[in-house]
Design a protein around this motif. Structure first.
Motif, PDB file in Angstrom:
ATOM      1  N   ILE A  24       1.037  -1.206  -0.190  1.00  0.00           N
ATOM      2  CA  ILE A  24      -0.006   0.008   0.147  1.00  0.00           C
ATOM      3  C   ILE A  24       1.155   1.187   0.435  1.00  0.00           C
ATOM      4  O   ILE A  24       0.683   2.100  -0.813  1.00  0.00           O
ATOM      5  N   ARG A  25       1.733   1.242   0.820  1.00  0.00           N
ATOM      6  CA  ARG A  25       3.130   2.517   0.649  1.00  0.00           C
ATOM      7  C   ARG A  25       3.428   2.668  -0.250  1.00  0.00           C
ATOM      8  O   ARG A  25       3.459   3.633  -0.803  1.00  0.00           O
ATOM      9  N   MET A  26       4.153   1.647  -0.945  1.00  0.00           N
ATOM     10  CA  MET A  26       4.784   1.432  -2.602  1.00  0.00           C
ATOM     11  C   MET A  26       3.660   2.018  -3.299  1.00  0.00           C
ATOM     12  O   MET A  26       4.057   3.311  -3.791  1.00  0.00           O
ATOM     13  N   LYS A  27       2.452   1.214  -3.332  1.00  0.00           N
ATOM     14  CA  LYS A  27       1.510   2.031  -4.570  1.00  0.00           C
ATOM     15  C   LYS A  27       0.996   3.333  -4.393  1.00  0.00           C
ATOM     16  O   LYS A  27       0.924   4.416  -5.710  1.00  0.00           O
ATOM     17  N   THR A  28       1.560   3.893  -2.811  1.00  0.00           N
ATOM     18  CA  THR A  28       0.776   5.359  -2.648  1.00  0.00           C
ATOM     19  C   THR A  28       1.912   6.599  -2.726  1.00  0.00           C
ATOM     20  O   THR A  28       1.912   7.098  -3.889  1.00  0.00           O
ATOM     21  N   ILE A  29       3.349   6.169  -2.989  1.00  0.00           N
ATOM     22  CA  ILE A  29       4.734   6.494  -3.594  1.00  0.00           C
ATOM     23  C   ILE A  29       4.361   6.684  -4.543  1.00  0.00           C
ATOM     24  O   ILE A  29       4.802   7.922  -5.105  1.00  0.00           O
ATOM     25  N   PHE A  30       3.752   5.564  -5.874  1.00  0.00           N
ATOM     26  CA  PHE A  30       4.294   5.544  -7.602  1.00  0.00           C
ATOM     27  C   PHE A  30       2.920   6.757  -7.747  1.00  0.00           C
ATOM     28  O   PHE A  30       2.862   7.860  -8.751  1.00  0.00           O
ATOM     29  N   LYS A  31       2.107   6.868  -7.142  1.00  0.00           N
ATOM     30  CA  LYS A  31       0.997   7.258  -7.539  1.00  0.00           C
ATOM     31  C   LYS A  31       0.649   8.701  -7.060  1.00  0.00           C
ATOM     32  O   LYS A  31       0.613  10.057  -8.250  1.00  0.00           O
ATOM     33  N   VAL A  39       4.150   1.568 -13.569  1.00  0.00           N
ATOM     34  CA  VAL A  39       4.779   0.503 -12.707  1.00  0.00           C
ATOM     35  C   VAL A  39       3.105  -0.956 -12.889  1.00  0.00           C
ATOM     36  O   VAL A  39       4.046  -2.624 -13.926  1.00  0.00           O
ATOM     37  N   GLU A  40       2.225   0.007 -13.889  1.00  0.00           N
ATOM     38  CA  GLU A  40       1.328  -1.297 -14.040  1.00  0.00           C
ATOM     39  C   GLU A  40       1.275  -1.735 -15.780  1.00  0.00           C
ATOM     40  O   GLU A  40       1.534  -3.127 -15.916  1.00  0.00           O
ATOM     41  N   LYS A  41       1.555  -0.684 -16.328  1.00  0.00           N
ATOM     42  CA  LYS A  41       2.173  -1.256 -17.925  1.00  0.00           C
ATOM     43  C   LYS A  41       3.653  -1.290 -18.286  1.00  0.00           C
ATOM     44  O   LYS A  41       3.679  -1.021 -19.496  1.00  0.00           O
ATOM     45  N   GLY A  42       3.785  -0.818 -18.056  1.00  0.00           N
ATOM     46  CA  GLY A  42       5.576  -0.154 -18.564  1.00  0.00           C
ATOM     47  C   GLY A  42       5.539   1.101 -19.988  1.00  0.00           C
ATOM     48  O   GLY A  42       4.476   1.991 -19.495  1.00  0.00           O
ATOM     49  N   VAL A  43       6.279   0.926 -20.433  1.00  0.00           N
ATOM     50  CA  VAL A  43       6.604   2.139 -21.248  1.00  0.00           C
ATOM     51  C   VAL A  43       6.205   1.413 -23.083  1.00  0.00           C
ATOM     52  O   VAL A  43       7.010   0.110 -22.806  1.00  0.00           O
ATOM     53  N   GLU A  44       5.233   2.120 -23.746  1.00  0.00           N
ATOM     54  CA  GLU A  44       5.125   1.066 -24.691  1.00  0.00           C
ATOM     55  C   GLU A  44       5.684   1.590 -25.707  1.00  0.00           C
ATOM     56  O   GLU A  44       6.010   2.714 -25.731  1.00  0.00           O
ATOM     57  N   ILE A  45       6.186   1.493 -26.566  1.00  0.00           N
ATOM     58  CA  ILE A  45       7.307   1.056 -27.676  1.00  0.00           C
ATOM     59  C   ILE A  45       6.803   1.501 -29.421  1.00  0.00           C
ATOM     60  O   ILE A  45       6.185  -0.142 -29.268  1.00  0.00           O
ATOM     61  N   SER A  46       5.884   2.458 -29.291  1.00  0.00           N
ATOM     62  CA  SER A  46       5.519   2.240 -30.967  1.00  0.00           C
ATOM     63  C   SER A  46       6.026   1.662 -32.418  1.00  0.00           C
ATOM     64  O   SER A  46       7.043   2.072 -32.242  1.00  0.00           O
ATOM     65  N   ASP A  47       5.399   1.300 -32.778  1.00  0.00           N
ATOM     66  CA  ASP A  47       6.540   0.650 -34.336  1.00  0.00           C
ATOM     67  C   ASP A  47       6.019   1.736 -35.371  1.00  0.00           C
ATOM     68  O   ASP A  47       5.157   2.160 -36.013  1.00  0.00           O
ATOM     69  N   SER A  48       7.013   3.547 -35.151  1.00  0.00           N
ATOM     70  CA  SER A  48       6.104   3.851 -36.529  1.00  0.00           C
ATOM     71  C   SER A  48       6.871   3.339 -37.849  1.00  0.00           C
ATOM     72  O   SER A  48       6.746   4.844 -38.453  1.00  0.00           O
ATOM     73  N   LYS A  49       7.631   3.039 -38.230  1.00  0.00           N
ATOM     74  CA  LYS A  49       7.678   2.832 -39.066  1.00  0.00           C
ATOM     75  C   LYS A  49       6.560   2.491 -40.157  1.00  0.00           C
ATOM     76  O   LYS A  49       5.400   1.738 -39.734  1.00  0.00           O
ATOM     77  N   GLY A  50       5.612   2.894 -41.004  1.00  0.00           N
ATOM     78  CA  GLY A  50       4.880   2.936 -41.454  1.00  0.00           C
ATOM     79  C   GLY A  50       4.781   2.581 -43.312  1.00  0.00           C
ATOM     80  O   GLY A  50       6.108   3.072 -43.971  1.00  0.00           O
ATOM     81  N   SER A  51       3.882   1.879 -44.106  1.00  0.00           N
ATOM     82  CA  SER A  51       3.633   2.166 -45.493  1.00  0.00           C
ATOM     83  C   SER A  51       4.562   3.860 -46.124  1.00  0.00           C
ATOM     84  O   SER A  51       3.481   4.441 -45.582  1.00  0.00           O
ATOM     85  N   ALA A  52       4.554   3.564 -47.676  1.00  0.00           N
ATOM     86  CA  ALA A  52       5.162   4.571 -47.784  1.00  0.00           C
ATOM     87  C   ALA A  52       3.951   5.943 -48.269  1.00  0.00           C
ATOM     88  O   ALA A  52       2.873   4.903 -49.119  1.00  0.00           O
ATOM     89  N   GLY A  53       3.072   6.760 -47.753  1.00  0.00           N
ATOM     90  CA  GLY A  53       1.946   7.629 -48.789  1.00  0.00           C
ATOM     91  C   GLY A  53       2.146   9.017 -50.031  1.00  0.00           C
ATOM     92  O   GLY A  53       2.854   8.777 -49.980  1.00  0.00           O
ATOM     93  N   SER A  54       1.169   9.597 -49.423  1.00  0.00           N
ATOM     94  CA  SER A  54       1.487  10.378 -50.061  1.00  0.00           C
ATOM     95  C   SER A  54       2.003  11.791 -49.872  1.00  0.00           C
ATOM     96  O   SER A  54       2.123  11.847 -48.212  1.00  0.00           O
ATOM     97  N   LEU A  83      11.994   3.487 -11.487  1.00  0.00           N
ATOM     98  CA  LEU A  83      12.967   2.656 -11.298  1.00  0.00           C
ATOM     99  C   LEU A  83      13.404   2.775 -10.328  1.00  0.00           C
ATOM    100  O   LEU A  83      14.337   1.954  -9.548  1.00  0.00           O
ATOM    101  N   GLY A  84      14.541   4.004 -10.033  1.00  0.00           N
ATOM    102  CA  GLY A  84      14.819   4.861  -8.966  1.00  0.00           C
ATOM    103  C   GLY A  84      14.752   5.376  -7.614  1.00  0.00           C
ATOM    104  O   GLY A  84      14.920   4.783  -7.026  1.00  0.00           O
ATOM    105  N   LEU A  85      12.930   5.253  -7.767  1.00  0.00           N
ATOM    106  CA  LEU A  85      12.109   4.823  -6.291  1.00  0.00           C
ATOM    107  C   LEU A  85      12.255   3.721  -5.883  1.00  0.00           C
ATOM    108  O   LEU A  85      12.226   3.395  -4.525  1.00  0.00           O
TER     109      LEU A  85
END
Length: 86
Positions: A24-31, A39-54, A83-85
Motif C-alpha cells: 500500500i505504501r509503495m502504491k501510494t508513493i508511485f501514485k 508500474v502496471e503497464k511499463g513503457v509502450e514502444i510503438s513502431d513508427s515505420k509505416g508504408s510510404a504514402g502521399s 525504477l529509481g524509487l
C-alpha cells in the motif's frame, strides 16, 4: 528540520514482513509521483515505420512525430524515475 528531503518520498525496503502495508505504501508513493501507470503497464514502444504514402501524409506524420518524441521521452523519464524509487 535541516537536511530533510523536502517533498521527496523514499520507498520502503521490503524486509519480508507486513507485505500488505508495504505494498500500500509503495502504491501510494508511485501514485503521488504520477508513476503508477508505469508500474502496471511499463513503457509502450510503438513502431513508427509505416508504408510510404502521399507527401501530405508524410508531412502530417513528421509534424506529429515531434509530439510523439517528446511524449516518449517524458515516458522514459518517468519510467526511470519509477525504477529509481524502487
Amino acid at each position: 528540520m535541516a537536511g530533510s528531503g523536502g517533498g521527496e518520498l523514499r520507498a520502503p525496503i521490503f524486509n519480508g514482513e507486513n507485505y500488505e502495508f508495504w505494498s500500500i505504501r509503495m502504491k501510494t508513493i508511485f501514485k503521488s509521483h504520477g508513476l503508477w501507470e508505469f508500474v502496471e503497464k511499463g513503457v509502450e514502444i510503438s513502431d513508427s515505420k509505416g508504408s510510404a504514402g502521399s507527401d501530405e501524409k508524410k508531412k502530417d506524420k513528421e509534424d506529429s512525430s515531434d509530439a510523439v518524441k517528446i511524449s516518449f521521452t517524458e515516458a522514459l523519464m518517468k519510467d526511470a524515475k519509477a525504477l529509481g524509487l524502487i
